[in-house]
Scaffold this active site. Sequence first.
Site, mmCIF file in Angstrom:
data_model
loop_
_atom_site.group_PDB
_atom_site.id
_atom_site.type_symbol
_atom_site.label_atom_id
_atom_site.label_comp_id
_atom_site.label_asym_id
_atom_site.label_seq_id
_atom_site.Cartn_x
_atom_site.Cartn_y
_atom_site.Cartn_z
ATOM 1 N N LEU A 49 -21.649 31.763 72.739
ATOM 2 C CA LEU A 49 -22.698 32.733 72.715
ATOM 3 C C LEU A 49 -23.429 32.341 71.194
ATOM 4 O O LEU A 49 -23.153 32.328 70.602
ATOM 5 C CB LEU A 49 -23.213 34.282 72.923
ATOM 6 C CG LEU A 49 -22.444 34.760 73.675
ATOM 7 C CD1 LEU A 49 -22.578 36.472 73.479
ATOM 8 C CD2 LEU A 49 -22.718 34.131 75.452
ATOM 9 N N TYR B 208 -22.491 -4.050 36.293
ATOM 10 C CA TYR B 208 -23.178 -3.825 37.285
ATOM 11 C C TYR B 208 -22.685 -4.794 38.292
ATOM 12 O O TYR B 208 -22.598 -5.965 38.018
ATOM 13 C CB TYR B 208 -24.985 -3.743 37.957
ATOM 14 C CG TYR B 208 -24.725 -3.918 39.299
ATOM 15 C CD1 TYR B 208 -24.333 -3.134 40.313
ATOM 16 C CD2 TYR B 208 -25.851 -5.164 40.304
ATOM 17 C CE1 TYR B 208 -24.954 -3.399 41.660
ATOM 18 C CE2 TYR B 208 -25.580 -5.166 41.591
ATOM 19 C CZ TYR B 208 -25.016 -4.178 42.174
ATOM 20 O OH TYR B 208 -25.736 -4.127 43.878
ATOM 21 N N ALA C 112 -21.316 -14.915 25.258
ATOM 22 C CA ALA C 112 -21.952 -13.505 25.270
ATOM 23 C C ALA C 112 -23.128 -14.143 25.558
ATOM 24 O O ALA C 112 -23.981 -15.034 24.997
ATOM 25 C CB ALA C 112 -21.982 -12.716 24.327
ATOM 26 N N THR D 106 -26.587 40.273 74.230
ATOM 27 C CA THR D 106 -25.444 39.162 74.976
ATOM 28 C C THR D 106 -24.935 39.030 75.674
ATOM 29 O O THR D 106 -24.292 38.765 76.695
ATOM 30 C CB THR D 106 -24.530 40.115 74.035
ATOM 31 O OG1 THR D 106 -24.397 41.876 73.624
ATOM 32 C CG2 THR D 106 -24.722 39.524 72.130
ATOM 33 N N ARG E 34 -32.700 36.380 60.301
ATOM 34 C CA ARG E 34 -32.498 36.526 58.401
ATOM 35 C C ARG E 34 -31.800 35.592 57.559
ATOM 36 O O ARG E 34 -31.760 35.337 56.455
ATOM 37 C CB ARG E 34 -31.154 37.664 58.643
ATOM 38 C CG ARG E 34 -32.190 39.464 59.009
ATOM 39 C CD ARG E 34 -31.017 39.603 58.698
ATOM 40 N NE ARG E 34 -30.006 40.467 59.283
ATOM 41 C CZ ARG E 34 -28.512 40.774 59.362
ATOM 42 N NH1 ARG E 34 -27.964 41.220 57.830
ATOM 43 N NH2 ARG E 34 -27.580 41.347 60.258
ATOM 44 N N ALA F 161 -18.719 -5.767 28.474
ATOM 45 C CA ALA F 161 -19.706 -5.114 28.492
ATOM 46 C C ALA F 161 -21.336 -5.683 29.206
ATOM 47 O O ALA F 161 -22.020 -6.697 27.837
ATOM 48 C CB ALA F 161 -19.910 -4.576 27.323
ATOM 49 N N ASN G 190 -24.796 36.286 59.132
ATOM 50 C CA ASN G 190 -26.533 36.526 59.374
ATOM 51 C C ASN G 190 -27.813 35.873 58.471
ATOM 52 O O ASN G 190 -28.566 35.549 58.756
ATOM 53 C CB ASN G 190 -27.001 37.988 60.361
ATOM 54 C CG ASN G 190 -25.571 38.414 61.078
ATOM 55 O OD1 ASN G 190 -25.667 37.914 61.941
ATOM 56 N ND2 ASN G 190 -24.896 39.443 60.557
ATOM 57 N N ARG H 189 -27.840 -19.770 26.648
ATOM 58 C CA ARG H 189 -29.157 -19.070 26.611
ATOM 59 C C ARG H 189 -29.128 -19.953 24.930
ATOM 60 O O ARG H 189 -29.015 -20.969 24.388
ATOM 61 C CB ARG H 189 -28.208 -17.615 25.653
ATOM 62 C CG ARG H 189 -27.188 -18.530 24.443
ATOM 63 C CD ARG H 189 -26.429 -17.194 23.989
ATOM 64 N NE ARG H 189 -24.928 -17.761 22.775
ATOM 65 C CZ ARG H 189 -23.919 -17.315 22.666
ATOM 66 N NH1 ARG H 189 -23.868 -17.160 23.038
ATOM 67 N NH2 ARG H 189 -23.272 -17.424 21.744
ATOM 68 N N ARG I 272 -19.727 2.042 44.628
ATOM 69 C CA ARG I 272 -20.535 2.526 45.700
ATOM 70 C C ARG I 272 -19.951 2.092 46.745
ATOM 71 O O ARG I 272 -18.533 0.888 47.046
ATOM 72 C CB ARG I 272 -21.869 1.929 45.945
ATOM 73 C CG ARG I 272 -22.592 2.508 44.226
ATOM 74 C CD ARG I 272 -23.284 1.956 44.794
ATOM 75 N NE ARG I 272 -24.756 1.404 45.180
ATOM 76 C CZ ARG I 272 -26.183 0.571 45.614
ATOM 77 N NH1 ARG I 272 -26.053 -0.239 44.417
ATOM 78 N NH2 ARG I 272 -26.213 0.468 46.290
HETATM 79 C C1 UD1 Z 1 -23.408 41.894 68.550
HETATM 80 C C2 UD1 Z 1 -22.633 43.042 69.614
HETATM 81 C C3 UD1 Z 1 -21.909 44.364 68.434
HETATM 82 C C4 UD1 Z 1 -20.898 43.491 67.170
HETATM 83 C C5 UD1 Z 1 -21.252 42.584 66.610
HETATM 84 C C6 UD1 Z 1 -20.324 41.314 66.248
HETATM 85 C C7 UD1 Z 1 -23.596 43.523 71.203
HETATM 86 C C8 UD1 Z 1 -24.556 44.665 72.131
HETATM 87 N N1 UD1 Z 1 -23.296 44.075 69.566
HETATM 88 O O1 UD1 Z 1 -24.397 42.656 67.779
HETATM 89 O O2 UD1 Z 1 -20.861 45.007 68.644
HETATM 90 O O3 UD1 Z 1 -20.130 44.277 66.005
HETATM 91 O O4 UD1 Z 1 -21.822 41.143 67.548
HETATM 92 O O5 UD1 Z 1 -20.287 40.771 65.334
HETATM 93 O O6 UD1 Z 1 -22.930 42.335 72.084
HETATM 94 N N2 UD1 Z 1 -26.652 35.936 71.515
HETATM 95 C C9 UD1 Z 1 -27.179 35.263 72.551
HETATM 96 N N3 UD1 Z 1 -28.220 35.839 73.223
HETATM 97 C C10 UD1 Z 1 -29.007 37.219 72.971
HETATM 98 C C11 UD1 Z 1 -28.063 37.462 71.779
HETATM 99 C C12 UD1 Z 1 -27.620 37.028 71.071
HETATM 100 O O7 UD1 Z 1 -26.668 33.727 72.472
HETATM 101 O O8 UD1 Z 1 -29.769 37.212 73.705
HETATM 102 C C13 UD1 Z 1 -25.250 35.670 70.431
HETATM 103 C C14 UD1 Z 1 -25.861 35.285 69.450
HETATM 104 O O9 UD1 Z 1 -26.487 33.881 68.920
HETATM 105 C C15 UD1 Z 1 -24.884 35.477 68.269
HETATM 106 C C16 UD1 Z 1 -23.937 36.612 69.212
HETATM 107 O O10 UD1 Z 1 -24.977 36.608 70.496
HETATM 108 O O11 UD1 Z 1 -23.702 34.360 68.446
HETATM 109 C C17 UD1 Z 1 -23.830 37.626 68.401
HETATM 110 O O12 UD1 Z 1 -25.146 38.448 69.056
HETATM 111 P P1 UD1 Z 1 -26.323 39.001 67.695
HETATM 112 O O13 UD1 Z 1 -27.346 39.525 67.405
HETATM 113 O O14 UD1 Z 1 -25.418 38.053 66.122
HETATM 114 O O15 UD1 Z 1 -25.279 40.674 68.154
HETATM 115 P P2 UD1 Z 1 -25.071 41.707 66.506
HETATM 116 O O16 UD1 Z 1 -26.164 42.705 66.917
HETATM 117 O O17 UD1 Z 1 -24.536 40.963 65.014
HETATM 118 CA CA CA Z 2 -24.361 39.381 64.205
#
Ligand code: UD1
Ligand code: CA
Length: 451
Positions: free
Chosen positions: A8, A362, A419, A79, A15, A376, A223, A436, A329
Amino acid sequence: MNLTILILAAGKGTRMRSILPKVLQSLAHKPLLGFVIDAAMSFHPKQILVVYGYGGNLVKQTFPSQNIQWIEQKEQLGTGHAVLQAMPFISDEGNTLILFGDVPLIEQKMIQRLIVKGQKNLAVLTFVKDDPTGYGRIIRENNQIKKIVEEIDCDASQKKIKEINTGIMCAPNLILKDWLGQLSNKNRQKEYYLTDIVGLSIQDNIEVLSESADNEVSITGINSKSELAIMERNYQLMTANALMEQGVTIMDPHRIDIRGEVTAGQDVTIDVGCVFEGKVILGNHVKIAAYSHIKDSVIGDHSSIEPYSHIEDSKVGDHCRIGPYARLRPGTKLQNHVHIGNFVEIKNSEVNDNTNINHLSYVGDSLVGKSVNIGAGTITCNYDGINKHPTTIEDGVFIGSNTALVAPVKIGKGATIAAGSTITKDAPPGDLTVARSKQTSISGWTKPTKK
Ligand code: UD1
Ligand code: CA
C-alpha cells in the site's frame, strides 16, 4: 507457495510537508518504497502489486524496470479501500501478504513466520510498544484477538493497551475478498479500515492469529521528516554494525553514512565523518581518514585516503596515498604506489605506477606514465572553450612547478620541463624544455612613493 504481495503506497503523507509523495522520500538515498519492493522481491512471490495514488506517475516512474503490477487508488478512502482496489487482479487461490510502503526495514524472518500463519487464517503482525500513540490497538479476550481499534476510535482503557497493529497482515485470498466487500466507513475518520477484517474473521469463526515483530525498527512506519531522520540514524547504525561484524574498524559507528553498498576486505579502518555513496569497494588494509566522500569507486589494497578527500567514479590501485584534500573526479584510474596530494584534482586520466602529483595541480584528460613527478601548481589546459584535448606525459618525466601544459600536447619520455613554463608544443624525450621569458634585472629602479 502461491503468494501475492500487496504494497500500500497511495497515501500523500501530509505530515512530510513535501511535494514528493511519502513513499518516495529517501532513506540512505533510496526511496522508502524501494526498500519495501526489494523486501517483497526477496520472497519470490507469484506477483507484486503496488497500490499507488498521490503523485502517481512519479511513483511508477521511479521503479520502471521492475516486475510490478501498479494499481491506482484514485481517492484515498482508507487502507481497506486500498486493498479492495487490488482484488480484481488477485486470483482466488493462494494468499496475500499486505505490506506498507512507508515501513521500510521489515525483516524477512518475521515476515516468513507471518506468512506461515496466514495460510488458512488471518495473521496479523503485532508489537508491544512502550509508547503506542498513533497506532491501532490490539484488543484481546482470553488471549484471542477480537478486534483492532484505531487510536482515534479508542476509549480511555483501550488507549492504555500497548500491543499495536503494525499494519502488516497475511490472509487467504478467497476470504480476504469476501471480508473486503463487507467493509463500511462508519467510524470517526469516515475511512474503510483494513483492520475491520479482524472482526469479520471472528464472525466467520476463523481464529485471528498473531505474530510478534522481532524489534521496533523493523515495523516502524515513517510519517514525518523527524521520524525519517531517526530512521536514517537507525539504518546507518545497522549498516555500520554489519561492517564491523565483517571486521572493519569504524572509529565511531554513529558518525558514518553509507548511502549504497560498501564492500571491504580485511583490516580496513574508517575514521569519523565519512560518506559512501553508490557501490564502493575497499581492498585489504585500506585506511579512510576523517571526512572523506567516496562514491562508486574502488580503492586497492594498502591504500590510504587522507582527510577531506573526494573520490567519484574512480579506481585507485594498491599502495596509493590520496589527499588530504584531494579530488578524484570520474574516469580517474590510478595504478599502484601513486601519490596524489593536497588540492590536486584529477579527471578522466590514467596515472601509472610510482608517480607523484603532490600539490595544487589539475590533471584532466591525461595519460601520465610511470615514475613521473608533477610539480606544484601544474595545470593541464585541456579545454579551449569549445573542445577538450588530451595530454600525454611519458615515463620518468619531471614537470617543474607552475607549468601550464596546453593540450593537445605530449611530453616525451624522461623529459624535464622547467618551472613556470607554458608548453604549447610537444617536448622531446630526455631534454630540458624551457618555455618562459628570460629573467632580466633593471638596476637603479626606484620603488614608487606614496602620493
Ligand atoms: C494504519 C493502521 C493502524 C496501524 C498503522 C501502522 C488501518 C485502518 N490502520 O494506520 O492500525 O497501527 O497503520 O503504521 O489500517 N494507504 C493507501 N490508501 C489509503 C490509505 C492508506 O494506500 O487510502 C497506505 C499509505 O500510503 C500507507 C499505509 O496505507 O503506506 C498506511 O496508511 P496510514 O494512513 O499511514 O495508516 P495509519 O493511520 O498509520
Ligand atoms: Ca502510518
